[in-house]
Design an enzyme around this catalytic site. Structure first.
Site: not given
Ligand code: RUB
Length: 322
Positions: A137, A206
């Site tokens: 990512c 996250d």
């Protein structure tokens, strides 16, 4: 007549725009989402020039709700909003409340940016010249480590996953190219194939749960398994506000599922075929070697201590209140 820069509830259009941009992923990445939310509440406090304390509280609460509901998975968003509004219920005048929110937001934003910088410095000590890093990512914290090592004169190369469906890997390789760090883009399913050429995996976060599990971009858990099989260290780069006080109180992390059309045009599919688009997954602590935070390198099993000591009992109580 209401001013043109607020909506019917008195929420600034700037805040609404930020919440919408978080939802649509124009603003993305857990750290940036958090800083943008703090900035939006700061603007909300600054905008209100009246002297009705209850009205300012109401506007901040509206703003808080709209920001928190914009994306469900990254705890950084909740932590940022809580930190920005902390102590606000004790304010007795609008001016006091305004000043408190502004200074809380400024402090959060400054600490958050500094944390990424410190993680870069700490994490770069784990990288030696000649190493190949694999990243998944697009994480500012993980890229900060790679860039810090490069700035120290180390010869580092990077494998970057494409990260379907949003293809954040393209952002990663652009960022690396701008810093003159050599990179190779691979499709997500080539992770295991690449692992034999990789020395270390660095990913962002996250959310980190109180049991040390990592919630990050979908596919992160598969990267961790491939790394473990190849005995390649799997290291997470995460600021302490990515740790979740809510998980201490037993809450499970909601994994965001987005529209299937992000993956495939339904017209391409035979009738009756379902498509699912979960965009985060959970990597259990046992597959994680270490977590680089701004307070040092820790074991994933120290997550609970980070929550208690860095985010504080207060945030655990707030998490319980919802
Ligand atoms: C981004 C993602 C990143 C973390 C950490 O997902 O999973 O790895 O947010 O990023 P999305 P950072 O693109 O769906 O927001 O280190 O920049 O906070």
């Amino acid at each position: 007549m209401r001013p043109s820069h607020v909506d019917k509830d008195g929420v600034t259009l700037g805040l609404i725009e930020i919440a919408d941009s978080i939802k649509s992923m124009e603003i993305r990445g857990a750290g940036l989402i958090a800083r943008s939310a703090a900035e939006a509440l700061r603007e909300q406090a600054q905008e209100y020039q009246g002297d009705d304390l209850a009205e300012l509280h109401r506007r901040l609460e509206e703003g808080r709700r709209s920001l928190i509901s914009s994306r469900p998975t990254a705890i950084s968003l909740w932590n940022a909003v809580q930190a920005t509004l902390r102590g606000s219920s004790k304010a007795t005048e609008t001016e006091e409340l305004r000043a408190l929110v502004i200074s809380n937001a400024d402090r959060f934003i400054e600490r958050s940016s500094k944390a990424v910088e410190i993680i870069g410095r700490i994490g770069s000590k784990r990288l030696k010249s000649g190493m190949a890093v694999l990243t998944h990512c697009n994480s500012k914290a993980a890229l900060g480590v790679i860039k810090a090592a490069h700035a120290d004169g180390k010869d580092i190369s990077v494998y970057a996953t494409e990260s379907r469906p949003w293809r954040q890997g393209l952002l990663t390789v652009s960022d690396l190219a701008a810093a003159q760090i050599p990179s190779t883009l691979i499709i997500d399913s080539a992770v295991r194939w690449s692992m034999k050429e990789v020395d270390v995996v660095l990913v962002g976060a996250d959310t980190i749960c109180s049991n040390g599990a990592l919630i990050n971009k979908i596919g992160t858990s598969q990267v961790a398994l491939a790394a473990e099989e190849a005995r390649v260290p799997f290291i997470v780069c995460a600021e302490t506000y990515k740790f979740s006080p809510k998980t201490v109180m037993g809450e499970l992390v909601e994994i965001e599922e987005r529209d299937a059309r992000e993956i495939v045009d339904p017209r391409e599919l035979p009738a009756g075929v379902k498509v699912r688009n979960p965009i985060f997954d959970s990597t259990p602590a046992e597959h994680i070697d270490s977590i680089v935070t701004e307070i040092g390198v820790i074991s994933p099993y120290a997550a609970y201590e980070v929550i208690v000591n860095e985010l504080g009992q207060e945030s655990i109580f707030e998490a319980n209140e919802g």
